[in-house]
Design a protein around this motif. Structure first.
Motif: not given
Ligand SMILES: Cc1ncc(COP(=O)(O)O)c(C=O)c1O
Length: 380
Positions: A7-15, A350-364
């Motif tokens: 869902f989220f990956d901080l590592k590529p940015q930090s690295l 609250a019942e119907e929404t869902l957050a999808l992965p989105i971060y700058p390093e997310l690949t196509e």
């Protein structure tokens, strides 16, 4: 081999910034100044300029930014503050903690932000402020809110924790108004998963009013000026120098990262077209006016949300729910005597929404996988 998508990956940015961040931390090491100081001053200047404000005050977290803003406006016991129930806890928690009562107003079901048309009926003699939240990275509909606040002499405090760099409805030919600069005080969070994230907790208050800005500045150091002479009863909410040093490094990349998020949001939109035509009530994020949405979160509204989420988890795809229980139904706010049904748009979201992965390093490839698995779920 199947591809997992966190869902989220901080590592590529930090690295990618490892050397730069380590040298910035080394500089702090050399000075041995760990609280406030020139790094915090520099970050405050950068954020003020970025938010189109005159002042910015670094504080310990976004939650403290809200609390200090309420303190600075003198809001307290018996006062009422209007805010949406579909937000992170801290928005209402800070109001309660200051002794005031949160008064909830339901959200617009398309943008998930407070619905301005429902605010006026909630204004009483006790109302002191409106606290709109720019949820997920899109500004609340501020023009009617500002107009109402001006007419009723209320403060407007913006919870812009998720919206650094977000812009509201540009005037005809000018640039949009940045989140945080439209109300009396704007509150930001640099929680690690925000568009600009620290290596720990950190926050900022922005302002154009010199008196309010000065008050926040003093309140974050126990209200003292000069040291050990206390004008107000404040708190300890100073920004760590190391956090400011890290944020200054990352700030240089913020626009690039935000553009990458926007590009991914646009791409999700394109990839989801087929599902939209097949599945009723599958809703993408709605951008109001010509707002600049910074996509701190990419939130869709979907049928059978919980089943979809479980399916995606089993397929190695991370998702999250912001937020599963609206604040009016939280146990800690039971004293407000709300019931299910009081704020239907918030409850439905609250019942119907869902957050999808989105971060700058997310690949196509990762994005394709997310969409492919969602398609697979609805085609079963
Ligand atoms: C809408 C909103 N308000 C307030 C906060 C509180 O910020 P922090 O976690 O930095 O205290 C957050 C972030 O977590 C948030 O998303």
């Amino acid at each position: 081999m199947t591809m997992n998508v966190p869902f989220f990956d901080l590592k590529p940015q930090s690295l990618s910034l490892r050397q730069e961040i380590q040298s910035a931390i080394d500089e702090v090491f050399e000075t041995q100044q760990f609280i406030l100081g020139s790094k915090v001053d520099a970050l405050e200047q950068a954020i003020a300029q970025y938010c189109q404000t005159t002042y910015a005050i670094g504080v310990a977290s976004g939650s403290d930014a809200l609390f200090l803003s309420l303190m600075a406006t003198g809001i307290g016991h018996g006062d009422e503050v209007i805010l949406p129930p579909f937000t992170f806890f801290a928005t209402a928690g800070s109001v309660s903690r200051i002794g005031a009562n949160p008064v909830f107003v339901d959200i617009d079901p398309d943008t998930y932000n407070i619905d301005p048309s429902q605010i006026e009926e909630k204004i009483t003699k006790k109302t002191k402020a409106i606290l709109p939240v720019h949820l997920f990275g899109q500004c609340a509909d501020m023009d009617p809110i500002l107009q109402m606040a001006r007419a009723k002499r209320l403060y407007v405090l913006e919870d812009a924790a998720q919206a650094l760099g977000s812009e509201y409805r540009p005037y005809s030919d000018s640039i949009g108004r940045r989140a945080g600069q439209m109300g009396d005080l704007g509150c930001f969070s640099f929680y690690p998963t925000k568009n600009l994230g620290a290596f720990g907790d950190a926050g900022m208050v922005v302002a154009n009013d010199p008196l309010l800005a000065e008050k926040v500045r003093l309140l974050r150091v126990h209200g003292s000026q000069p040291k050990y002479y206390h004008k107000w009863i404040g708190i300890n909410s100073r920004l760590d120098t190391i956090q400011a040093a890290i944020l200054l490094v990352k700030f240089k990349y913020l626009e690039k990262w935000t553009e990458a998020r926007q590009k991914k949001a646009k791409r999700y939109g394109e990839l989801f077209q087929e599902i939209i035509s097949l599945v009723d009530d599958f809703q993408l994020p709605t951008i109001q006016y010509q707002n600049r949405h910074i996509f701190n979160q990419y939130v869709i509204r979907v049928p059978r949300r919980d089943q979809l989420r479980k399916f995606l988890t089993d397929e190695g795809i991370g998702t999250d729910i912001y937020y599963p229980l609206p604040l009016h139904l939280q146990e800690c706010f039971s004293f407000l005597k709300h019931r299910k049904g009081d704020f239907p748009a918030s409850e439905k979201a609250a019942e119907e929404t869902l957050a999808l992965p989105i971060y700058p390093e997310l690949t196509e490839d990762q994005q394709d996988r997310v969409v492919d698995r969602i398609k697979a779920f609805y085609k079963r």
